[in-house]
Design a protein around this motif. Sequence first.
Motif, PDB file in Angstrom:
ATOM      1  N   LYS A 113       1.332  10.460   3.197  1.00  0.00           N
ATOM      2  CA  LYS A 113       0.076  10.339   4.086  1.00  0.00           C
ATOM      3  C   LYS A 113       0.489  10.461   4.886  1.00  0.00           C
ATOM      4  N   GLY A 114      -1.293  10.371   6.075  1.00  0.00           N
ATOM      5  CA  GLY A 114      -1.152  11.175   6.902  1.00  0.00           C
ATOM      6  C   GLY A 114      -0.543  12.739   6.905  1.00  0.00           C
ATOM      7  N   GLU A 115      -0.392  12.458   8.296  1.00  0.00           N
ATOM      8  CA  GLU A 115      -0.155  14.318   9.222  1.00  0.00           C
ATOM      9  C   GLU A 115       0.730  13.951  10.522  1.00  0.00           C
ATOM     10  N   ILE A 116       1.736  15.239  10.957  1.00  0.00           N
ATOM     11  CA  ILE A 116       2.166  15.420  12.045  1.00  0.00           C
ATOM     12  C   ILE A 116       1.543  16.405  12.834  1.00  0.00           C
ATOM     13  N   ARG A 117       0.941  15.610  13.997  1.00  0.00           N
ATOM     14  CA  ARG A 117      -0.060  16.278  14.570  1.00  0.00           C
ATOM     15  C   ARG A 117       0.857  17.225  15.376  1.00  0.00           C
ATOM     16  N   LYS A 118      -0.245  18.360  15.623  1.00  0.00           N
ATOM     17  CA  LYS A 118       0.672  19.587  17.167  1.00  0.00           C
ATOM     18  C   LYS A 118      -0.009  18.921  18.013  1.00  0.00           C
ATOM     19  N   HIS A 119      -0.971  18.415  18.060  1.00  0.00           N
ATOM     20  CA  HIS A 119      -1.463  17.995  19.644  1.00  0.00           C
ATOM     21  C   HIS A 119      -1.930  16.535  19.486  1.00  0.00           C
ATOM     22  N   CYS A 120      -1.148  15.306  20.287  1.00  0.00           N
ATOM     23  CA  CYS A 120      -1.092  13.961  19.791  1.00  0.00           C
ATOM     24  C   CYS A 120      -2.850  13.786  20.026  1.00  0.00           C
ATOM     25  N   ARG A 121      -4.035  14.236  20.378  1.00  0.00           N
ATOM     26  CA  ARG A 121      -5.133  14.256  20.810  1.00  0.00           C
ATOM     27  C   ARG A 121      -6.534  14.710  20.105  1.00  0.00           C
ATOM     28  N   PRO A 160      13.224   1.831  14.412  1.00  0.00           N
ATOM     29  CA  PRO A 160      12.953   2.414  12.879  1.00  0.00           C
ATOM     30  C   PRO A 160      12.090   3.111  13.659  1.00  0.00           C
ATOM     31  N   LEU A 161      12.067   4.512  12.808  1.00  0.00           N
ATOM     32  CA  LEU A 161      11.132   6.148  12.714  1.00  0.00           C
ATOM     33  C   LEU A 161      10.350   5.812  11.672  1.00  0.00           C
ATOM     34  N   GLY A 162       9.619   7.475  11.765  1.00  0.00           N
ATOM     35  CA  GLY A 162       9.320   7.728  10.154  1.00  0.00           C
ATOM     36  C   GLY A 162       7.862   7.772  10.012  1.00  0.00           C
ATOM     37  N   ARG A 163       7.458   7.366  11.020  1.00  0.00           N
ATOM     38  CA  ARG A 163       6.178   7.313  11.122  1.00  0.00           C
ATOM     39  C   ARG A 163       5.416   8.764  11.300  1.00  0.00           C
ATOM     40  N   ARG A 164       4.043   8.229  10.064  1.00  0.00           N
ATOM     41  CA  ARG A 164       3.710   9.521  10.283  1.00  0.00           C
ATOM     42  C   ARG A 164       1.900   9.264  11.189  1.00  0.00           C
ATOM     43  N   ASP A 165       0.748  10.350  11.379  1.00  0.00           N
ATOM     44  CA  ASP A 165      -0.277  10.006  12.308  1.00  0.00           C
ATOM     45  C   ASP A 165      -1.768  11.032  11.415  1.00  0.00           C
ATOM     46  N   LEU A 218       2.011   4.931   8.687  1.00  0.00           N
ATOM     47  CA  LEU A 218       2.077   5.653   7.088  1.00  0.00           C
ATOM     48  C   LEU A 218       3.300   6.743   6.843  1.00  0.00           C
ATOM     49  N   THR A 219       3.314   6.373   6.114  1.00  0.00           N
ATOM     50  CA  THR A 219       5.129   7.417   5.610  1.00  0.00           C
ATOM     51  C   THR A 219       4.600   8.391   4.593  1.00  0.00           C
ATOM     52  N   GLY A 220       5.363   9.399   4.263  1.00  0.00           N
ATOM     53  CA  GLY A 220       5.840  10.039   3.105  1.00  0.00           C
ATOM     54  C   GLY A 220       4.667  11.222   3.323  1.00  0.00           C
ATOM     55  N   LYS A 244       0.737  -0.772   0.009  1.00  0.00           N
ATOM     56  CA  LYS A 244      -0.057  -0.081   0.150  1.00  0.00           C
ATOM     57  C   LYS A 244       1.351   1.423   0.315  1.00  0.00           C
ATOM     58  N   ALA A 245       2.254   1.676   0.364  1.00  0.00           N
ATOM     59  CA  ALA A 245       2.954   2.371   0.570  1.00  0.00           C
ATOM     60  C   ALA A 245       4.006   1.576  -1.043  1.00  0.00           C
ATOM     61  N   ARG A 246       4.586   2.091  -1.191  1.00  0.00           N
ATOM     62  CA  ARG A 246       5.636   0.991  -2.189  1.00  0.00           C
ATOM     63  C   ARG A 246       7.112   2.349  -1.594  1.00  0.00           C
ATOM     64  N   ASN A 247       7.958   1.767  -1.385  1.00  0.00           N
ATOM     65  CA  ASN A 247       9.552   2.258  -1.831  1.00  0.00           C
ATOM     66  C   ASN A 247       9.606   3.406  -0.273  1.00  0.00           C
ATOM     67  N   CYS A 248       8.972   2.897   0.680  1.00  0.00           N
ATOM     68  CA  CYS A 248       9.357   3.919   1.309  1.00  0.00           C
ATOM     69  C   CYS A 248       9.642   3.093   2.879  1.00  0.00           C
ATOM     70  N   TYR A 249      10.253   3.609   3.958  1.00  0.00           N
ATOM     71  CA  TYR A 249      10.910   3.052   4.298  1.00  0.00           C
ATOM     72  C   TYR A 249      11.256   3.770   6.689  1.00  0.00           C
ATOM     73  N   LEU A 250      11.184   2.569   6.948  1.00  0.00           N
ATOM     74  CA  LEU A 250      11.267   3.527   8.656  1.00  0.00           C
ATOM     75  C   LEU A 250      12.920   2.920   8.892  1.00  0.00           C
ATOM     76  N   TYR A 251      13.609   3.738   9.689  1.00  0.00           N
ATOM     77  CA  TYR A 251      15.090   3.944   9.812  1.00  0.00           C
ATOM     78  C   TYR A 251      14.959   4.482  11.081  1.00  0.00           C
TER      79      TYR A 251
END
Length: 332
Positions: free
Chosen positions: A320-328, A149-154, A316-318, A25-32
């Motif tokens: 996709k999704g977002e980086i939330r300012k507030h987690c809630r 491994p890091l690089g997830r999005r919300d 979710l990477t690249g 579903k999300a090609r050519n992406c990775y967490l590191y």
Amino acid sequence: MAHFMSFLIAFSILTFAPVCFCGNKARNCYLYPQFYDHSCPKAQKIVMSIVAKAVAKETRMAASLLRLHFHDCFVKGCDASILLDSSGSIISEKRSNPNRNSARGFEVLDEIKSALEKECPQTVSCADILALAARDSTVLTGGPSWEVPLGRRDSRGASLSGSNNNIPAPNNTFQTILTKFKLQGLDVVDLVALSGSHTIGNSRCTSFRQRLYNQSGNGQPDYTLDQSYAAQLRRRCPRSGGDQNLFFLDFVSPTKFDNIYYKNILASKGLLSSDQVLLTKNEASMELVKKYAKNNKLFFEQFAKSMIKMGNISPLTGSKGEIRKHCRKINK
């Protein structure tokens, strides 16, 4: 020459770090693990510092934060959907049966997010904070460490039905639990290793009462539970009432991350039905319980591997999704 050296460094990072490649579903992406090295180099130290403070204040918090990561990843992937409060069209996963009256630690994550927003605004995702906090909680209670491994999005949404249906329940049969793991790309080794997280933390009376009062459906006592241990549990877990009374999942070393959990299972003193069935309902899981009970190092090594594997469920990477300012809540 400098360009060539830069290439070699980049290549070594991607080759030797525990890289997790995304699915179809999300090609050519990775967490590191080095994802924030330049954009927010203090991120991991900030997370560890606040988790350490929270665990020092209340040891139980380590298990709570570890559990949040697990309950997040099993619903729509590791996307911090569990952290969203209800608003607009979003119905919070906090209302689900596995989370209601038991999921906790949200204030700690709020504090981490607030500190990271001051250090590097809209850079570190809530999903990555969950993954780091789970690792740090394990380490702070004496468990293994691993490079996360890091690089997830919300995510921009939650799934109440997914939370109700996908997360293994204490009363599920072994096969149901294994099926829920397999649906996430995890196997029986991951199931037994990750169940070892029950070496710390607590469970509510309501989660195991049926084992104490012949409520299994056939009217027969639960002979897989040591009867002297059951008698102790009945003192504070009555036939009715006391639903929220807390009990150690590992009564021998409840605040230390170790392999005593598996030794308890071998002694028929696994608190939850989902703990004890690892020994009684499947030969492969039974052998793994015996191995981990005998070899703490082996358990630690597999737990770290399985946590990395679980942390890579549908991220979710690249873009996709977002980086939330507030987690809630999602961004406007």
